[in-house]
Design a protein around this motif. Structure first.
Motif, PDB file in Angstrom:
ATOM      1  N   GLU A  25       5.999  -1.318   4.258  1.00 20.95           N
ATOM      2  CA  GLU A  25       4.776  -0.623   3.846  1.00 20.95           C
ATOM      3  C   GLU A  25       4.627   0.712   4.578  1.00 20.95           C
ATOM      4  O   GLU A  25       4.211   1.707   3.992  1.00 20.95           O
ATOM      5  CB  GLU A  25       3.553  -1.517   4.101  1.00 20.95           C
ATOM      6  N   ALA A  53       0.857  -1.186   0.000  1.00 19.90           N
ATOM      7  CA  ALA A  53       0.000   0.000   0.000  1.00 19.90           C
ATOM      8  C   ALA A  53       0.891   1.233   0.000  1.00 19.90           C
ATOM      9  O   ALA A  53       2.011   1.174   0.494  1.00 19.90           O
ATOM     10  CB  ALA A  53      -0.893  -0.030   1.239  1.00 19.90           C
ATOM     11  N   PRO A  54       0.430   2.333  -0.553  1.00 23.01           N
ATOM     12  CA  PRO A  54      -0.935   2.593  -1.017  1.00 23.01           C
ATOM     13  C   PRO A  54      -1.222   2.062  -2.423  1.00 23.01           C
ATOM     14  O   PRO A  54      -2.327   2.250  -2.918  1.00 23.01           O
ATOM     15  CB  PRO A  54      -0.997   4.122  -1.009  1.00 23.01           C
ATOM     16  N   PHE A  55      -0.245   1.400  -3.042  1.00 26.56           N
ATOM     17  CA  PHE A  55      -0.463   0.899  -4.401  1.00 26.56           C
ATOM     18  C   PHE A  55      -1.154  -0.470  -4.363  1.00 26.56           C
ATOM     19  O   PHE A  55      -2.315  -0.575  -4.716  1.00 26.56           O
ATOM     20  CB  PHE A  55       0.863   0.864  -5.162  1.00 26.56           C
ATOM     21  N   ALA A  77       3.193 -12.162  14.387  1.00 28.53           N
ATOM     22  CA  ALA A  77       2.971 -11.576  13.068  1.00 28.53           C
ATOM     23  C   ALA A  77       2.728 -10.078  13.241  1.00 28.53           C
ATOM     24  O   ALA A  77       2.081  -9.658  14.182  1.00 28.53           O
ATOM     25  CB  ALA A  77       1.773 -12.223  12.407  1.00 28.53           C
ATOM     26  N   VAL A 126       4.808   8.560   0.944  1.00 28.93           N
ATOM     27  CA  VAL A 126       3.749   9.133   0.090  1.00 28.93           C
ATOM     28  C   VAL A 126       2.940  10.184   0.850  1.00 28.93           C
ATOM     29  O   VAL A 126       2.663  11.270   0.338  1.00 28.93           O
ATOM     30  CB  VAL A 126       2.814   8.011  -0.429  1.00 28.93           C
ATOM     31  N   GLN A 127       2.584   9.862   2.101  1.00 25.88           N
ATOM     32  CA  GLN A 127       1.709  10.755   2.866  1.00 25.88           C
ATOM     33  C   GLN A 127       2.491  11.790   3.686  1.00 25.88           C
ATOM     34  O   GLN A 127       1.904  12.728   4.235  1.00 25.88           O
ATOM     35  CB  GLN A 127       0.826   9.940   3.810  1.00 25.88           C
ATOM     36  N   ALA A 181      -9.215  -5.968   2.146  1.00 26.31           N
ATOM     37  CA  ALA A 181      -8.209  -4.934   2.371  1.00 26.31           C
ATOM     38  C   ALA A 181      -7.094  -5.076   1.350  1.00 26.31           C
ATOM     39  O   ALA A 181      -6.702  -6.184   0.994  1.00 26.31           O
ATOM     40  CB  ALA A 181      -7.644  -5.074   3.780  1.00 26.31           C
ATOM     41  N   SER A 182      -6.619  -3.943   0.865  1.00 29.67           N
ATOM     42  CA  SER A 182      -5.591  -3.979  -0.168  1.00 29.67           C
ATOM     43  C   SER A 182      -4.283  -3.412   0.375  1.00 29.67           C
ATOM     44  O   SER A 182      -3.908  -2.287   0.080  1.00 29.67           O
ATOM     45  CB  SER A 182      -6.055  -3.182  -1.385  1.00 29.67           C
ATOM     46  N   ASP A 183      -3.651  -4.195   1.188  1.00 31.85           N
ATOM     47  CA  ASP A 183      -2.322  -3.831   1.667  1.00 31.85           C
ATOM     48  C   ASP A 183      -1.541  -5.119   1.864  1.00 31.85           C
ATOM     49  O   ASP A 183      -2.013  -6.202   1.529  1.00 31.85           O
ATOM     50  CB  ASP A 183      -2.406  -3.003   2.960  1.00 31.85           C
ATOM     51  N   SER A 190      -7.338   0.259   4.048  1.00 35.23           N
ATOM     52  CA  SER A 190      -5.932   0.264   3.656  1.00 35.23           C
ATOM     53  C   SER A 190      -5.459   1.696   3.395  1.00 35.23           C
ATOM     54  O   SER A 190      -6.242   2.532   2.949  1.00 35.23           O
ATOM     55  CB  SER A 190      -5.747  -0.560   2.387  1.00 35.23           C
ATOM     56  N   PRO A 191      -4.176   1.961   3.656  1.00 35.88           N
ATOM     57  CA  PRO A 191      -3.654   3.307   3.405  1.00 35.88           C
ATOM     58  C   PRO A 191      -3.807   3.697   1.938  1.00 35.88           C
ATOM     59  O   PRO A 191      -3.689   2.858   1.050  1.00 35.88           O
ATOM     60  CB  PRO A 191      -2.177   3.192   3.778  1.00 35.88           C
ATOM     61  N   ASP A 192      -4.075   4.980   1.727  1.00 39.25           N
ATOM     62  CA  ASP A 192      -4.287   5.494   0.379  1.00 39.25           C
ATOM     63  C   ASP A 192      -3.215   6.529   0.051  1.00 39.25           C
ATOM     64  O   ASP A 192      -2.377   6.845   0.887  1.00 39.25           O
ATOM     65  CB  ASP A 192      -5.696   6.122   0.303  1.00 39.25           C
ATOM     66  N   LYS A 245      -3.272  11.546   2.571  1.00 38.87           N
ATOM     67  CA  LYS A 245      -3.185  11.396   4.019  1.00 38.87           C
ATOM     68  C   LYS A 245      -4.564  11.628   4.630  1.00 38.87           C
ATOM     69  O   LYS A 245      -5.221  12.629   4.310  1.00 38.87           O
ATOM     70  CB  LYS A 245      -2.185  12.408   4.583  1.00 38.87           C
TER      71      LYS A 245
END
Lengths: 288, 199
Positions: free
Chosen positions: A148, A21-23, A138, A155-156, A39-41, B106-108, B111
């Motif tokens: 990540e 993430a974030p991709f 974990a 990115v943020q 969830a996409s991470d 999930s993080p985007d 922010k």
């Protein structure tokens, strides 16, 4: 920088965009294909969840990102070797490339000092046992999770709160076993259950002629030891004029084959060419 | 006498590997108080009862104390919709002096902010991560309110739930001259809801 090295770097960048993430385009695509909104991470790619479900006898949901990824990972490891480690895992690559910035005299050759194989597989067993005995580790000692956080933070603009366990992970992964380690892959060698699983599967797959593996032609070897120096995992060693290989700690990155001027080492199908005297099995060595 | 020296060393290293993994699991449990969790059940009608969250910044693992003592995390702020209808809600961090971030899913690339707006289906639970910064604030053994998490029905504007967040430093003696860290509603006012259960 040769073509093989450029391909490796491009592969790791692809891995960065595919899995983190974030991709996380791999998880997003697979999740959309499955018709869900998982969830996409990196956590949805985690090895722990499907393995735990198997061990605890919980209902096994075949069609989720975790299970499908595990099957792909194991299949790739069987036929191609630890393909994910060698070509896609950005968390393994980051400390490897960072360690190249550190002068050699400051680096520790961990794999030569402490045999990584028993610790690696001991840690793997402990990783699977920990939810039953000590609470799951974990995420607590997960370099994927930290990678990540670094990407999201980049990115943020904010990495966010870190727990003590995450800080220890960073120190081990990027510091003691990363920048300070020869090859930079100390964390992969000792503390990565994903890599341990793949190498274990590869050790079985490599016995068959139709699978890809690291091949060796002893008659071509001139004992230059360049392959030993290049191996980031310490899977190759040279003693008494004999090149030794530990398949259980090899990620088949092919750097040894790339540096071998005599083409004694190569990656491909067919017989491996490693004889018993080349395949290091320290547990069988008898000492008076 | 033949001694399988290498075999023995391998077994020892195997045990080291297993012990490290298990030991780290115990360590993770030992520092679990660094992160808080809280659950609030909303029904769309009256203000939901929830426990307050209290952070003791002295009760952190050594690495965190050294590197990031003032960044704290509510790892799971769970909002459960117990009504029969889906609810459009807004979760808002109110009265915090420093930056607060509410993260859902999930993080985007963007922010997240101190406000989250979304829908929670009937019987479903929304998990919110709340990240806070306590830098430049001083705490004593007496807990001090640092802010409130509010859940509001976006359609009616009704308050559905609140959770007060406190911080303290159990190793710092009470400083009578110390002023409250936030200009927020006094503690007693929040107690008047009669719905808070202190941890």
């Amino acid at each position: 920088m040769n073509q093989r090295e450029i391909k490796r770097i491009l592969g790791y960048f692809a891995g960065l965009f595919l899995f983190f993430a974030p991709f996380a385009y791999y998880q997003k695509t697979l999740s959309a294909w499955l018709g869900g909104s998982q969830a996409s991470d990196i956590h949805s790619f985690c090895l722990r969840i499907p393995l735990l479900n198997v061990l605890t006898g919980q209902s096994i949901e075949i069609f989720n990102v975790g299970i499908i990824s595990l099957l792909l990972l194991v299949s790739a490891a069987f036929f191609l070797g630890p393909f994910f480690c060698a070509h896609l895992c950005a968390s393994g690559a980051l400390p490897e490339y960072l360690s190249r910035l550190m002068p050699k005299r400051f680096k520790i050759d961990w794999q030569r000092s402490v045999n990584p194989v028993p610790i690696r597989y001991g840690f793997f067993v402990g990783y699977l046992l920990s939810p039953f005995l000590a609470g799951s580790i974990a995420c607590a000692l997960c370099n994927y999770s930290f990678m990540e956080r670094l990407i999201v933070g980049g990115v943020q603009g904010d990495i966010g709160p870190l727990g003590s366990t995450a800080i220890i992970t960073a120190i081990l992964w990027l510091g003691i076993f990363g920048v300070m380690a020869k090859g930079g892959r100390g964390f992969c060698s000792y503390l990565c259950p994903v890599g341990a699983l793949q190498s274990a599967v590869h050790s079985v797959g490599a016995r068959f002629g139709f699978t890809y593996k690291l091949r060796f032609i002893p008659s071509k070897c001139v004992n230059c030891k360049q392959c030993v120096k290049k191996c980031p995992m310490g899977a190759l060693s040279h003693k008494d004029g004999v090149l030794s290989y530990v398949v259980y700690n090899c990620i088949t990155c092919g750097q040894c084959a790339g540096v071998c001027a005599k083409k004694a080492l190569s990656y491909g199908t067919g017989e491996s060419g490693w004889q018993k005297e080349n395949a290091r099995e320290p547990e069988l060595e008898l000492v008076k | 006498m033949l001694i399988k020296k290498s075999y023995l060393s391998s077994v020892m290293l195997l045990i080291v590997g297993i012990s490290f993994a298990l030991g780290f699991g115990y360590y993770k449990n030992a520092v679990a108080k660094e992160q808080a969790t809280a659950t609030v059940a909303i029904n769309g009608e009256r203000i939901a009862a929830t426990k307050s969250i209290v952070f003791d910044i002295a009760d952190q693992g050594t690495p965190k104390k050294w590197l990031q003592p003032n960044q704290i995390l509510i790892a799971s702020y769970l909002i459960k919709n117990e009504s029969k209808n889906p609810l459009d809600i807004q979760v808002e961090a109110v009265d915090f002096v420093k930056q607060v971030v509410l993260e859902v899913g999930s993080p985007d690339l963007q922010k997240p902010s101190a406000i989250y707006t979304g829908a929670v289906g009937s019987g479903k639970t929304l998990r919110v991560k709340v990240k806070m910064d306590l830098a430049d604030q001083h705490f004593s053994q007496t807990k001090q309110q640092i802010g409130v998490l509010q859940i509001v029905d976006t359609q009616t504007g009704a308050l559905l739930g609140t959770t007060s967040v406190y911080a303290m430093n159990s190793t710092q003696s009470l400083d009578l001259d110390q002023k409250p860290v936030t200009p927020s509603t006094p503690h007693e006012a929040h107690e008047s809801h009669g719905s808070h259960e202190e941890k």
